[in-house]
Design a protein around this motif. Structure first.
Motif, PDB file in Angstrom:
ATOM      1  N   LYS A 124       0.831  -1.205   0.000  1.00 47.28           N
ATOM      2  CA  LYS A 124       0.000   0.000   0.000  1.00 47.28           C
ATOM      3  C   LYS A 124       0.870   1.261   0.000  1.00 47.28           C
ATOM      4  O   LYS A 124       0.607   2.206  -0.747  1.00 47.28           O
ATOM      5  N   LYS A 125       1.917   1.259   0.814  1.00 47.70           N
ATOM      6  CA  LYS A 125       2.799   2.427   0.896  1.00 47.70           C
ATOM      7  C   LYS A 125       3.593   2.624  -0.394  1.00 47.70           C
ATOM      8  O   LYS A 125       3.851   3.754  -0.816  1.00 47.70           O
ATOM      9  N   ILE A 126       3.989   1.508  -1.026  1.00 44.75           N
ATOM     10  CA  ILE A 126       4.716   1.610  -2.295  1.00 44.75           C
ATOM     11  C   ILE A 126       3.819   2.213  -3.376  1.00 44.75           C
ATOM     12  O   ILE A 126       4.247   3.083  -4.149  1.00 44.75           O
ATOM     13  N   VAL A 127       2.574   1.744  -3.433  1.00 46.66           N
ATOM     14  CA  VAL A 127       1.626   2.294  -4.419  1.00 46.66           C
ATOM     15  C   VAL A 127       1.408   3.788  -4.179  1.00 46.66           C
ATOM     16  O   VAL A 127       1.388   4.587  -5.119  1.00 46.66           O
ATOM     17  N   GLU A 128       1.268   4.180  -2.917  1.00 45.19           N
ATOM     18  CA  GLU A 128       1.072   5.589  -2.598  1.00 45.19           C
ATOM     19  C   GLU A 128       2.288   6.416  -2.998  1.00 45.19           C
ATOM     20  O   GLU A 128       2.159   7.528  -3.515  1.00 45.19           O
ATOM     21  N   ALA A 129       3.485   5.856  -2.750  1.00 47.85           N
ATOM     22  CA  ALA A 129       4.708   6.593  -3.079  1.00 47.85           C
ATOM     23  C   ALA A 129       4.847   6.803  -4.584  1.00 47.85           C
ATOM     24  O   ALA A 129       5.211   7.884  -5.050  1.00 47.85           O
ATOM     25  N   PHE A 130       4.531   5.759  -5.359  1.00 43.74           N
ATOM     26  CA  PHE A 130       4.695   5.864  -6.806  1.00 43.74           C
ATOM     27  C   PHE A 130       3.543   6.585  -7.483  1.00 43.74           C
ATOM     28  O   PHE A 130       3.626   6.908  -8.668  1.00 43.74           O
ATOM     29  N   SER A 131       2.464   6.819  -6.746  1.00 42.39           N
ATOM     30  CA  SER A 131       1.363   7.581  -7.323  1.00 42.39           C
ATOM     31  C   SER A 131       1.597   9.083  -7.215  1.00 42.39           C
ATOM     32  O   SER A 131       0.866   9.872  -7.820  1.00 42.39           O
ATOM     33  N   GLU A 132       2.601   9.486  -6.445  1.00 42.69           N
ATOM     34  CA  GLU A 132       2.928  10.905  -6.337  1.00 42.69           C
ATOM     35  C   GLU A 132       3.495  11.399  -7.671  1.00 42.69           C
ATOM     36  O   GLU A 132       4.187  10.665  -8.381  1.00 42.69           O
ATOM     37  N   GLY A 133       3.236  12.658  -7.985  1.00 46.66           N
ATOM     38  CA  GLY A 133       3.681  13.197  -9.266  1.00 46.66           C
ATOM     39  C   GLY A 133       5.175  13.242  -9.430  1.00 46.66           C
ATOM     40  O   GLY A 133       5.687  13.138 -10.545  1.00 46.66           O
ATOM     41  N   ASP A 134       5.925  13.373  -8.322  1.00 45.95           N
ATOM     42  CA  ASP A 134       7.369  13.494  -8.453  1.00 45.95           C
ATOM     43  C   ASP A 134       8.036  12.171  -8.798  1.00 45.95           C
ATOM     44  O   ASP A 134       9.156  12.160  -9.307  1.00 45.95           O
ATOM     45  N   ALA A 135       7.379  11.028  -8.550  1.00 41.35           N
ATOM     46  CA  ALA A 135       7.977   9.726  -8.858  1.00 41.35           C
ATOM     47  C   ALA A 135       8.192   9.583 -10.365  1.00 41.35           C
ATOM     48  O   ALA A 135       9.268   9.171 -10.817  1.00 41.35           O
TER      49      ALA A 135
END
Length: 285
Positions: free
Chosen positions: A73-84
């Motif tokens: 869940k945290k990985i998905v949230e991190a990669f959904s950020e625009g800066d990723a």
């Protein structure tokens, strides 16, 4: 009452947590246990005695499943950020630069073998113009140079896309130093959240780590700027004030990154004051 991820214990009363693993993860976010000197965490045996689990193996299996779901869940949230995505775009741009430069150099050496009399003109020509000349060659060299030229066009398109995306992800940093420079700073920092937490002195030398370590190790002069040298206000500044200008730019960038991370919206008044401050530093000398 003591609360745990799997349930609550109130004296001798044990109440298991209800719902699936997603509900349990939501429950974990609400648990706040005061940890003091006398705090003793719940043992696996106590959890089993309460009837939450049949044995230690079941406890560990359930805990493993919950933690894996939480990590996903945290990985998905991190990669959904625009800066990723922006970070990957910048890294792709850098790789394309290296490939284009290397292929152009090798193609130039190949062309000079076929046309030795061209050596004098070669030294004074830009890489792009050189590729344009070599494209006219028949055979594999001309085809390869045509591919280099096409790759250069894709690189230019990607650079424009990076600038547009930076305007959306980091509107204040982009307005302050331009989309490409802001994106490169964010990529080097490792993300917008990390950039927003850096002091101005670190932002000033991002990209000049090699020179900084040489300074610390061998006592050479410290670097005055890193990636921010690409900003016109820094590289166009007279050498005697370039360090002051880079410090001013880095200071305003540190604030702009925080505004971008915590607010996520443009602040025209801040940008105007920041631009005036940077200009004033450059005009003092």
């Amino acid at each position: 009452m003591r609360r745990y991820w799997f349930g609550d214990i109130d004296g001798s009363v044990c109440t298991p947590a209800q719902g699936d693993e997603d509900r349990i993860l939501e429950r974990c976010d609400t648990i706040r246990e005061k940890v003091d000197v006398g705090f003793v965490p719940l043992s696996v045996d106590e959890a089993c005695n309460c009837g939450f689990f049949a044995d230690r193996a079941e406890y560990l299996a359930r805990l493993r499943s919950i933690t894996i779901r939480d990590a996903r869940k945290k990985i998905v949230e991190a990669f959904s950020e625009g800066d990723a995505e922006l970070i990957q775009m910048v890294r792709m741009l850098d790789e394309m630069d290296e490939v284009i430069n290397l292929l152009t150099e090798k193609a130039g050496e190949w062309y000079l073998v076929k046309n030795p009399g061209f050596s004098r003109k070669y030294k004074s020509m830009s890489a792009k113009r050189m590729v344009g000349v070599m494209k006219k060659e028949r055979g594999p060299l001309g085809k390869i140079c045509a591919e280099i030229d096409a790759l250069s066009n894709h690189r230019a398109t990607l650079m424009r896309d990076i600038s547009k995306r930076t305007d959306a992800v980091m509107p204040n940093c982009s307005a302050l130093v331009g989309g490409l420079v802001a994106a490169r700073l964010m990529e080097r920092a490792g993300g917008l959240s990390t950039l927003a937490g850096l002091p101005a002195s670190t932002i000033q030398v991002l990209g000049a780590e090699g020179a900084l370590f040489t300074h610390l190790r061998a006592g050479s002069p410290p670097p005055k700027h890193g990636i921010i040298f690409q900003h016109r206000r820094v590289h166009n500044a007279p050498r005697n004030v370039r360090g002051k200008v880079s410090r001013a730019v880095a200071g305003k960038l540190a604030i702009a990154a925080r505004i971008d991370y915590y607010r996520g919206e443009p602040d025209p008044e801040f940008i105007e004051r920041a631009q005036q401050r940077i200009d004033a530093v450059g005009e003092k000398e």
